[in-house]
Design a protein around this motif. Structure first.
Motif, PDB file in Angstrom:
ATOM      1  N   ARG A 135      -2.824  -0.700   8.039  1.00 61.75           N
ATOM      2  CA  ARG A 135      -1.478  -1.190   7.707  1.00 61.75           C
ATOM      3  C   ARG A 135      -1.347  -1.551   6.231  1.00 61.75           C
ATOM      4  N   GLN A 136      -2.195  -0.993   5.351  1.00 58.80           N
ATOM      5  CA  GLN A 136      -2.133  -1.390   3.951  1.00 58.80           C
ATOM      6  C   GLN A 136      -0.834  -0.945   3.290  1.00 58.80           C
ATOM      7  N   ALA A 137      -0.102  -0.041   3.914  1.00 63.85           N
ATOM      8  CA  ALA A 137       1.131   0.458   3.295  1.00 63.85           C
ATOM      9  C   ALA A 137       2.367  -0.323   3.716  1.00 63.85           C
ATOM     10  N   GLY A 138       2.216  -1.456   4.337  1.00 62.88           N
ATOM     11  CA  GLY A 138       3.416  -2.184   4.738  1.00 62.88           C
ATOM     12  C   GLY A 138       3.139  -3.609   5.178  1.00 62.88           C
ATOM     13  N   ARG A 139       4.212  -4.278   5.590  1.00 60.88           N
ATOM     14  CA  ARG A 139       4.202  -5.606   6.195  1.00 60.88           C
ATOM     15  C   ARG A 139       4.076  -6.764   5.203  1.00 60.88           C
ATOM     16  N   ARG A 191      -0.887   1.923  -6.083  1.00 64.10           N
ATOM     17  CA  ARG A 191      -0.516   1.487  -7.425  1.00 64.10           C
ATOM     18  C   ARG A 191      -1.018   0.069  -7.696  1.00 64.10           C
ATOM     19  N   ARG A 192      -0.741  -0.832  -6.760  1.00 61.71           N
ATOM     20  CA  ARG A 192      -1.084  -2.243  -6.961  1.00 61.71           C
ATOM     21  C   ARG A 192      -2.589  -2.439  -7.088  1.00 61.71           C
ATOM     22  N   TYR A 193      -3.356  -1.717  -6.280  1.00 67.33           N
ATOM     23  CA  TYR A 193      -4.807  -1.913  -6.237  1.00 67.33           C
ATOM     24  C   TYR A 193      -5.561  -0.712  -6.805  1.00 67.33           C
ATOM     25  N   SER A 194      -4.977  -0.051  -7.773  1.00 68.31           N
ATOM     26  CA  SER A 194      -5.593   1.135  -8.350  1.00 68.31           C
ATOM     27  C   SER A 194      -7.008   0.824  -8.845  1.00 68.31           C
ATOM     28  N   GLY A 195      -7.954   1.672  -8.439  1.00 75.66           N
ATOM     29  CA  GLY A 195      -9.346   1.465  -8.820  1.00 75.66           C
ATOM     30  C   GLY A 195     -10.113   0.580  -7.867  1.00 75.66           C
ATOM     31  N   LEU A 196      -9.418  -0.064  -6.924  1.00 75.94           N
ATOM     32  CA  LEU A 196     -10.083  -0.958  -5.975  1.00 75.94           C
ATOM     33  C   LEU A 196     -10.068  -0.424  -4.544  1.00 75.94           C
ATOM     34  N   ALA A 236       6.301  14.286   4.496  1.00 73.57           N
ATOM     35  CA  ALA A 236       5.839  13.078   3.806  1.00 73.57           C
ATOM     36  C   ALA A 236       4.373  13.202   3.408  1.00 73.57           C
ATOM     37  N   VAL A 237       3.556  13.793   4.276  1.00 78.71           N
ATOM     38  CA  VAL A 237       2.133  13.980   3.963  1.00 78.71           C
ATOM     39  C   VAL A 237       1.977  14.865   2.730  1.00 78.71           C
ATOM     40  N   THR A 238       2.668  15.991   2.703  1.00 79.96           N
ATOM     41  CA  THR A 238       2.559  16.910   1.571  1.00 79.96           C
ATOM     42  C   THR A 238       3.070  16.262   0.285  1.00 79.96           C
ATOM     43  N   MET A 239       4.197  15.593   0.387  1.00 81.61           N
ATOM     44  CA  MET A 239       4.773  14.935  -0.783  1.00 81.61           C
ATOM     45  C   MET A 239       3.831  13.857  -1.319  1.00 81.61           C
ATOM     46  N   THR A 240       3.245  13.081  -0.396  1.00 76.12           N
ATOM     47  CA  THR A 240       2.344  12.006  -0.804  1.00 76.12           C
ATOM     48  C   THR A 240       1.068  12.558  -1.415  1.00 76.12           C
ATOM     49  N   ARG A 241       0.559  13.628  -0.812  1.00 73.64           N
ATOM     50  CA  ARG A 241      -0.674  14.214  -1.332  1.00 73.64           C
ATOM     51  C   ARG A 241      -0.490  14.634  -2.793  1.00 73.64           C
ATOM     52  N   HIS A 242       0.646  15.206  -3.112  1.00 78.70           N
ATOM     53  CA  HIS A 242       0.913  15.569  -4.504  1.00 78.70           C
ATOM     54  C   HIS A 242       1.066  14.327  -5.373  1.00 78.70           C
ATOM     55  N   ALA A 243       1.793  13.331  -4.845  1.00 76.16           N
ATOM     56  CA  ALA A 243       2.082  12.136  -5.645  1.00 76.16           C
ATOM     57  C   ALA A 243       0.831  11.309  -5.927  1.00 76.16           C
ATOM     58  N   LEU A 244      -0.163  11.405  -5.057  1.00 75.43           N
ATOM     59  CA  LEU A 244      -1.418  10.672  -5.279  1.00 75.43           C
ATOM     60  C   LEU A 244      -2.199  11.221  -6.473  1.00 75.43           C
ATOM     61  N   LYS A 245      -1.944  12.472  -6.825  1.00 73.36           N
ATOM     62  CA  LYS A 245      -2.595  13.113  -7.970  1.00 73.36           C
ATOM     63  C   LYS A 245      -4.120  13.071  -7.860  1.00 73.36           C
ATOM     64  N   GLY A 246      -4.616  13.079  -6.633  1.00 72.87           N
ATOM     65  CA  GLY A 246      -6.057  13.130  -6.424  1.00 72.87           C
ATOM     66  C   GLY A 246      -6.773  11.809  -6.570  1.00 72.87           C
ATOM     67  N   GLU A 247      -6.025  10.704  -6.739  1.00 74.98           N
ATOM     68  CA  GLU A 247      -6.695   9.413  -6.969  1.00 74.98           C
ATOM     69  C   GLU A 247      -7.586   9.018  -5.795  1.00 74.98           C
ATOM     70  N   ASP A 271      -4.998 -12.218  -2.411  1.00 74.44           N
ATOM     71  CA  ASP A 271      -6.178 -12.459  -1.585  1.00 74.44           C
ATOM     72  C   ASP A 271      -6.734 -11.148  -1.052  1.00 74.44           C
ATOM     73  N   LEU A 272      -5.857 -10.181  -0.789  1.00 74.10           N
ATOM     74  CA  LEU A 272      -6.349  -8.864  -0.401  1.00 74.10           C
ATOM     75  C   LEU A 272      -7.072  -8.221  -1.574  1.00 74.10           C
ATOM     76  N   ARG A 273      -6.570  -8.397  -2.767  1.00 71.30           N
ATOM     77  CA  ARG A 273      -7.258  -7.877  -3.962  1.00 71.30           C
ATOM     78  C   ARG A 273      -8.680  -8.450  -4.030  1.00 71.30           C
ATOM     79  N   TRP A 274      -8.797  -9.740  -3.772  1.00 74.14           N
ATOM     80  CA  TRP A 274     -10.104 -10.389  -3.801  1.00 74.14           C
ATOM     81  C   TRP A 274     -11.026  -9.797  -2.731  1.00 74.14           C
ATOM     82  N   PHE A 275     -10.481  -9.491  -1.562  1.00 72.18           N
ATOM     83  CA  PHE A 275     -11.256  -8.824  -0.513  1.00 72.18           C
ATOM     84  C   PHE A 275     -11.821  -7.509  -1.031  1.00 72.18           C
TER      85      PHE A 275
END
Length: 371
Positions: free
Chosen positions: A33-37, A70-75, A133-144, A352-356
């Motif tokens: 559920r990291q994409a919502g709530r 975006r918020r947790y890029s690199g983590l 949505a899957v195809t669009m997201t896959r492109h938008a992620l740019k391989g991250e 706090d999720l970032r800290w996790f």
């Protein structure tokens, strides 16, 4: 069908290597559920758009899926497409509302009600928005990071379709399996066929790993799980791989999350056909490792409630989790994807999720000694 060459090259394959049981320098981490709530930016989207409107609008689903990346890029090491397990009952002809939890105005009360369902379901029509949505997201992620596709398990979906929503007793669903066992098995397999088509379609659209959520597995006794849930789960894993192979589509790793059914880990590791088994927090990771004997990778399993306990508690419990999964520090880390033991809950502070995430990176690293 998009070809892999059409997508940006993947820069972080840690999740996929761990899912295949390969040695990794640390555990990949993401949360269910990291994409919502809980994210403020997600709540802003929800102020303007109804829940299933977000699911059915590829641009909105993509935006919400990308928000935690975006918020947790690199983590964070994976994204999961924003959708819902209940799109399968919707595709089968049932009305599902979210107010705020799931509600079926016209649930299945007896086997005679099965006639209300569509005889055949063409997911390329009914669930086309998921694939877009899957195809669009896959492109938008740019391989991250890799993109995860998913569905609900047939038993879990069956329970929702009969109960009309969540339940504390599962009286109606259990009435079905005990009073109408053969009709129940047929309906479960009918649901499974739609799940297979949904999962295959997500891979063709660009999903790089699949997860099946059996959220209500723990409501069944071991015997009843083996009778009413396991056959459809095995069917899904084998059939998805069979179809992908027959169409020359690369086979992706598959995760099964049988919440509450840790008693079945040993048998699932041997017979289910899944590459990864998800763990809830009601089992010690070291015990789970012994149960599966290296036959599959594991995912989990911090209690989501720990995220309310403050930074010291999060660090302490993550350290314990990592020590239990890692075992002997001299043994290379293999086959573990760090996650919560269930989905993140709405009141969590995003920091706090970032800290996790930061604690997992620290304590799962093979360069960090835990003893």
């Amino acid at each position: 069908m998009p070809q892999n060459s059409e997508f940006p090259p993947l820069e972080n394959d840690l999740l996929l290597r761990a899912a295949r049981g390969e040695e990794t320098e640390r555990a990949p981490v993401w949360v269910m559920r990291q994409a919502g709530r809980y994210l403020p930016e997600f709540l802003e989207v929800r102020k303007k758009h109804e829940f299933f409107e977000v699911c059915r609008t590829p641009e909105l689903a993509t935006e919400v899926t990308l928000q935690p990346i975006r918020r947790y890029s690199g983590l964070v090491d994976a994204s999961i497409i924003f959708c819902d397990i209940l799109v399968v009952p919707q595709a089968m002809g049932m009305e599902v509302l979210m107010n705020p939890g799931p509600h079926f105005p016209d649930p299945l009360r007896s086997p005679a009600d099965i006639s209300k369902l569509k005889e055949t379901v063409d997911v390329n029509i009914e669930l086309k928005y998921v694939f877009e949505a899957v195809t669009m997201t896959r492109h938008a992620l740019k391989g991250e990071v890799p993109l995860i596709g998913f569905c609900g398990a047939p038993w879990t979906l069956f329970a929702y379709m009969i109960e009309g929503g969540g339940s504390k007793t599962f009286q109606n669903a259990k009435t079905w399996i005990f009073k109408y066992p053969e009709e129940s098995k047929k309906l479960l397999m009918r649901i499974a066929d739609v799940c297979v088509d949904l999962l295959v379609g997500q891979v063709k659209a660009g999903a790089q790993l699949l997860q099946v959520f059996d959220s209500w597995a723990g409501e069944l006794s071991p015997h009843d799980f083996e009778t009413f849930s396991l056959p459809s789960l095995v069917y899904i894993s084998s059939r998805v791989k069979e179809i992908l192979a027959s169409e020359n589509v690369p086979i992706v790793p598959m995760t099964l999350f049988p919440k509450g059914a840790s008693y079945a880990l040993a048998s699932l590791a041997s017979t289910s056909g899944y590459d990864v088994l998800g763990l809830d927090w009601i089992i010690e990771p070291s015990e789970a490792r012994r149960a599966v004997g290296g036959k599959v990778s594991l995912q989990g399993n911090l209690d989501p409630g720990v995220l309310y306990g403050g930074r010291d508690a999060i660090e302490r419990e993550v350290r314990h989790m990592c020590a239990s999964f890692r075992g002997d520090n001299n043994v290379p880390l293999r086959g573990w994807i760090a996650n919560l033991g269930h989905g993140i809950t709405p009141g969590v502070d995003p920091e706090d999720l970032r800290w996790f995430f930061e604690c997992v990176r620290k304590y799962s690293s093979k360069s960090t000694k835990l003893s």
